[in-house]
Design a protein around this motif. Structure first.
Motif, PDB file in Angstrom:
ATOM      1  N   ASN A  64       0.898  -1.145   0.002  1.00  0.00           N
ATOM      2  CA  ASN A  64      -0.048   0.045  -0.096  1.00  0.00           C
ATOM      3  C   ASN A  64       0.938   1.269   0.028  1.00  0.00           C
ATOM      4  OD1 ASN A  64       0.778   0.435   2.551  1.00  0.00           O
ATOM      5  ND2 ASN A  64      -0.981  -0.215   3.703  1.00  0.00           N
ATOM      6  N   SER A  65       0.276   2.317  -0.043  1.00  0.00           N
ATOM      7  CA  SER A  65       0.922   3.768  -0.145  1.00  0.00           C
ATOM      8  C   SER A  65       1.529   3.994   1.156  1.00  0.00           C
ATOM      9  CB  SER A  65      -0.095   4.833  -0.449  1.00  0.00           C
ATOM     10  OG  SER A  65      -0.929   4.829   0.807  1.00  0.00           O
ATOM     11  N   ALA A  66       1.407   3.242   2.198  1.00  0.00           N
ATOM     12  CA  ALA A  66       2.286   3.475   3.427  1.00  0.00           C
ATOM     13  C   ALA A  66       3.430   2.401   3.483  1.00  0.00           C
ATOM     14  CB  ALA A  66       1.489   3.386   4.580  1.00  0.00           C
ATOM     15  N   HIS A  67       3.580   1.543   2.371  1.00  0.00           N
ATOM     16  CA  HIS A  67       4.856   0.577   2.375  1.00  0.00           C
ATOM     17  C   HIS A  67       4.615  -0.710   3.290  1.00  0.00           C
ATOM     18  CE1 HIS A  67       7.188   4.416   1.300  1.00  0.00           C
ATOM     19  NE2 HIS A  67       6.357   4.156   0.301  1.00  0.00           N
ATOM     20  N   GLN A  68       3.210  -0.792   3.432  1.00  0.00           N
ATOM     21  CA  GLN A  68       2.779  -2.080   4.086  1.00  0.00           C
ATOM     22  C   GLN A  68       2.135  -3.001   3.196  1.00  0.00           C
ATOM     23  OE1 GLN A  68       0.094   0.323   6.317  1.00  0.00           O
ATOM     24  NE2 GLN A  68       1.501  -0.178   8.357  1.00  0.00           N
ATOM     25  N   VAL A 104       9.518 -16.611  -0.421  1.00  0.00           N
ATOM     26  CA  VAL A 104      10.559 -15.444  -0.286  1.00  0.00           C
ATOM     27  C   VAL A 104      10.816 -14.782   1.002  1.00  0.00           C
ATOM     28  CG1 VAL A 104      11.302 -13.335  -1.668  1.00  0.00           C
ATOM     29  CG2 VAL A 104      10.390 -15.194  -2.879  1.00  0.00           C
ATOM     30  N   LEU A 105       9.658 -14.453   1.404  1.00  0.00           N
ATOM     31  CA  LEU A 105       9.600 -13.728   2.651  1.00  0.00           C
ATOM     32  C   LEU A 105      10.030 -14.305   3.826  1.00  0.00           C
ATOM     33  CD1 LEU A 105       6.198 -11.698   2.186  1.00  0.00           C
ATOM     34  CD2 LEU A 105       8.483 -10.752   2.017  1.00  0.00           C
ATOM     35  N   SER A 106       9.742 -15.850   3.853  1.00  0.00           N
ATOM     36  CA  SER A 106       9.998 -16.437   5.110  1.00  0.00           C
ATOM     37  C   SER A 106      11.615 -16.924   5.089  1.00  0.00           C
ATOM     38  CB  SER A 106       9.109 -17.924   4.877  1.00  0.00           C
ATOM     39  OG  SER A 106       9.384 -18.648   3.804  1.00  0.00           O
ATOM     40  N   GLN A 107      12.103 -16.624   4.087  1.00  0.00           N
ATOM     41  CA  GLN A 107      13.536 -16.810   3.886  1.00  0.00           C
ATOM     42  C   GLN A 107      14.359 -15.741   4.885  1.00  0.00           C
ATOM     43  OE1 GLN A 107      15.431 -17.229  -0.044  1.00  0.00           O
ATOM     44  NE2 GLN A 107      13.515 -18.573  -0.600  1.00  0.00           N
ATOM     45  N   ILE A 108      13.356 -14.733   4.893  1.00  0.00           N
ATOM     46  CA  ILE A 108      14.017 -13.546   5.743  1.00  0.00           C
ATOM     47  C   ILE A 108      13.320 -13.383   7.263  1.00  0.00           C
ATOM     48  CG2 ILE A 108      14.473 -11.059   5.702  1.00  0.00           C
ATOM     49  CD1 ILE A 108      14.032 -11.157   2.681  1.00  0.00           C
ATOM     50  N   ALA A 109      12.005 -13.399   7.141  1.00  0.00           N
ATOM     51  CA  ALA A 109      11.424 -13.498   8.185  1.00  0.00           C
ATOM     52  C   ALA A 109       9.935 -14.092   8.382  1.00  0.00           C
ATOM     53  CB  ALA A 109      11.266 -12.079   8.999  1.00  0.00           C
ATOM     54  N   PRO A 110       9.277 -14.312   9.211  1.00  0.00           N
ATOM     55  CA  PRO A 110       7.863 -14.870   9.040  1.00  0.00           C
ATOM     56  C   PRO A 110       7.086 -13.907   8.148  1.00  0.00           C
ATOM     57  CG  PRO A 110       8.443 -15.305  11.120  1.00  0.00           C
ATOM     58  CD  PRO A 110       9.582 -14.298  10.650  1.00  0.00           C
ATOM     59  N   PRO A 111       6.443 -14.324   6.992  1.00  0.00           N
ATOM     60  CA  PRO A 111       5.225 -13.295   6.452  1.00  0.00           C
ATOM     61  C   PRO A 111       4.439 -12.822   7.200  1.00  0.00           C
ATOM     62  CG  PRO A 111       5.103 -15.618   5.687  1.00  0.00           C
ATOM     63  CD  PRO A 111       6.379 -15.670   6.435  1.00  0.00           C
ATOM     64  N   ARG A 112       4.129 -11.489   6.880  1.00  0.00           N
ATOM     65  CA  ARG A 112       3.019 -10.948   7.823  1.00  0.00           C
ATOM     66  C   ARG A 112       2.245  -9.862   7.079  1.00  0.00           C
ATOM     67  NH1 ARG A 112       7.481  -8.810  10.000  1.00  0.00           N
ATOM     68  NH2 ARG A 112       6.468  -7.089  10.902  1.00  0.00           N
ATOM     69  N   ALA A 137       2.627  -5.693   7.493  1.00  0.00           N
ATOM     70  CA  ALA A 137       4.099  -5.490   7.771  1.00  0.00           C
ATOM     71  C   ALA A 137       4.743  -4.589   6.965  1.00  0.00           C
ATOM     72  CB  ALA A 137       4.905  -6.756   8.076  1.00  0.00           C
ATOM     73  N   SER A 138       5.631  -3.916   7.551  1.00  0.00           N
ATOM     74  CA  SER A 138       6.559  -2.834   6.446  1.00  0.00           C
ATOM     75  C   SER A 138       7.434  -3.789   5.489  1.00  0.00           C
ATOM     76  CB  SER A 138       7.277  -1.947   7.273  1.00  0.00           C
ATOM     77  OG  SER A 138       8.269  -1.223   6.340  1.00  0.00           O
ATOM     78  N   ILE A 139       7.349  -3.389   4.165  1.00  0.00           N
ATOM     79  CA  ILE A 139       8.082  -4.149   3.400  1.00  0.00           C
ATOM     80  C   ILE A 139       9.589  -4.019   3.801  1.00  0.00           C
ATOM     81  CG2 ILE A 139       8.364  -2.420   1.639  1.00  0.00           C
ATOM     82  CD1 ILE A 139       7.647  -5.894   0.831  1.00  0.00           C
ATOM     83  N   PHE A 140       9.942  -2.840   4.354  1.00  0.00           N
ATOM     84  CA  PHE A 140      11.366  -2.518   4.684  1.00  0.00           C
ATOM     85  C   PHE A 140      11.708  -3.750   5.851  1.00  0.00           C
ATOM     86  CE2 PHE A 140       9.873   1.551   3.429  1.00  0.00           C
ATOM     87  CZ  PHE A 140      10.490   1.634   2.046  1.00  0.00           C
ATOM     88  N   ASP A 141      10.930  -4.515   6.483  1.00  0.00           N
ATOM     89  CA  ASP A 141      11.293  -5.569   7.346  1.00  0.00           C
ATOM     90  C   ASP A 141      11.981  -6.536   6.682  1.00  0.00           C
ATOM     91  OD1 ASP A 141      10.117  -3.799   9.522  1.00  0.00           O
ATOM     92  OD2 ASP A 141       8.302  -5.190   9.481  1.00  0.00           O
TER      93      ASP A 141
END
Length: 468
Positions: free
Chosen positions: A157-161, A172-180, A183-187
């Motif tokens: 979204n426009s707030a980068h969530q 892809v996301l779970s290789q870094i942290a649990p997908p949520r 959540a901010s895409i910058f997480d």
């Protein structure tokens, strides 16, 4: 002036006023009689009469108050809580006319109104269910289609969530942290280049982009497509993301998040709009200062609804033997946790999963005591706001009710499968369902922000002290 006080307390104050007034009138009457007696009388008789009358009035008013409290005030509070639960949580088990049998026709009349409203709601729900079934078919088709396309798709979204991610994106996301969701895409991806692209790209054309995981362990080739006021679509090429093969996972989304704005002060934000991480733990024993965690279960609640794909179910190696008495409760044996991750790794996963959310648990101090104790060695700071469903139950139903997880679920019409009771994920799932039903009830009571709810729960803190 007294509107903020509970019904039972107001009634107690009323009877206290009657008692004090009666004693004052009795003493005044005796004093006037003493003054008009015309000769120096024996005062001991007047004093004795005043004391006897005072205690008599006190006992009479106390007895009447107890009867009134037990047969009128408590039933009215139960009836009010039951009506709210019936209305906002849809639970038939919440309204029992027997609880208010001394209130005349009030309880049957309330039940009739509630049943009529529920019947009307049921008719509307059937129509909604038909449309929901149709939408589910469309969602299944979308899931199947996206699963066949070798790209990972994330809607921002426009707030980068994150407002949507498909099965490949979840990998892809779970290789870094649990997908949520939310959540901010910058997480997940390094901020500098991605933020510049998100802010600067205004055209409808796709722009290539190189992504780096926040922990520097993965890099991805991606494309960014602006969607106007709805934000951006981030498309990651699965061929370059080194995705492990796995079964397709459903598309996880909430389009209501497209209009979300970042939380500035979580305590003042609308309660229903908060992110919640509902957790439960199973342990080697009941002493947080010496026992250890053997299982962590958690599930997320976003926009007031349970996000079923976003769960954690982690066995934890406690690095000690699990007593047989504990195994009889949760069913976890030494063999089951022999190859499980240690707490430092499991706690890091939970910490990532609970980022930017309110942690909720049933008897939260017990679970958090284990996490805080081990936080000293893992370096994790558990600074999240905490809500306890024991105290939320007390706010809604009063302190005279039983507030165990089983009792709360029974009041809310939630069934816990026997094979899942006393498992971390099973209890977390039941607690999350209870939270989703308690939120609208709390809001109907006027507690619309986290700060409001915390203020109310603090009034019942003694319940947790007694429980632990």
């Amino acid at each position: 002036m007294l509107s903020h006080l509970g019904l039972r307390l107001r009634i107690l104050l009323f009877f206290s006023f009657l008692t004090a007034s009666g004693i004052a009138i009795t003493i005044l009457s005796l004093y006037v009689g003493y003054q008009r007696s015309g000769q120096p009388p024996d005062t001991s008789g007047y004093v004795f009469a005043a004391i006897t009358s005072g205690f008599g009035l006190l006992a009479l008013n106390a007895a009447i108050w107890l009867l009134f409290d037990e047969n009128v005030a408590k039933p009215i509070e139960r009836l009010a809580a039951g009506l709210r639960t019936h209305t906002h949580a849809g639970s038939d088990a919440a309204l029992n006319p027997q609880d208010a049998r001394y209130l005349g026709d009030l309880a049957p009349a309330a039940l009739e109104v509630s049943s009529h409203l529920q019947s009307s709601a049921l008719s509307a729900a059937q129509a909604v269910a038909q449309e929901t079934a149709h939408l589910q078919q469309e969602k299944d088709r979308l899931t199947a289609l996206l699963s066949e396309i070798p790209v990972a798709t994330i809607l921002i979204n426009s707030a980068h969530q994150i407002s949507l991610y498909d099965g490949q994106a979840a990998e892809v996301l779970s290789q870094i942290a649990p997908p949520r969701l939310n959540a901010s895409i910058f997480d997940y991806f390094e901020r500098t280049q991605l933020e510049t692209a998100l802010i600067s790209q205004k055209t409808a054309a796709e722009a290539p982009l190189a992504l780096i995981g926040t922990r520097g362990n993965f890099s991805y080739s991606a494309r960014l497509r602006p969607l106007g006021s709805d934000g951006h679509l981030l498309i990651i090429d699965a061929a370059t993301s080194r995705l492990p093969p796995s079964a397709a996972r459903p598309v996880t989304f909430d389009f209501g998040l497209l209009e979300n704005t970042p939380l500035q002060n979580v305590h003042d934000h609308a309660l229903i709009k908060l992110n919640f991480t509902v957790l439960d733990t199973e342990t080697t024993g009941l002493l947080p200062h010496k026992d250890a965690i053997v299982q962590i279960g958690a599930i997320r609640v976003v926009n007031g609804r349970l996000i079923a794909p976003e769960t954690l179910d982690l066995l934890v190696n406690p690095q000690r033997s699990i007593p047989t008495t504990s195994t009889k409760v949760h069913g976890i044996t030494d063999d089951m946790v022999a190859t499980a991750p240690k707490l430092d790794q499991a706690a890091q996963t939970l910490h990532d999963f609970a980022r930017d959310s309110v942690i909720v648990a049933h008897n939260a101090p017990f679970d958090m005591a284990f996490l805080h104790r081990h936080g000293k060695t893992t370096g994790l700071q558990w600074t999240h706001p905490i809500l306890d469903t024991v105290l939320l139950s007390a706010v809604v139903y009063g302190t005279n009710e039983v507030h165990t997880l089983d009792a709360l679920c029974a009041r809310l019409g939630i069934s816990i499968p026997e094979n899942l009771r006393h498992t971390a994920l099973g209890d977390a799932h039941a607690t999350a369902q209870a939270l989703c039903k308690l939120l609208p009830i709390l809001m109907s009571q006027g507690h619309t922000t986290l700060a409001d709810v915390i203020t109310q729960t603090r009034k019942h803190a003694r319940l947790i002290e007694d429980l632990n």
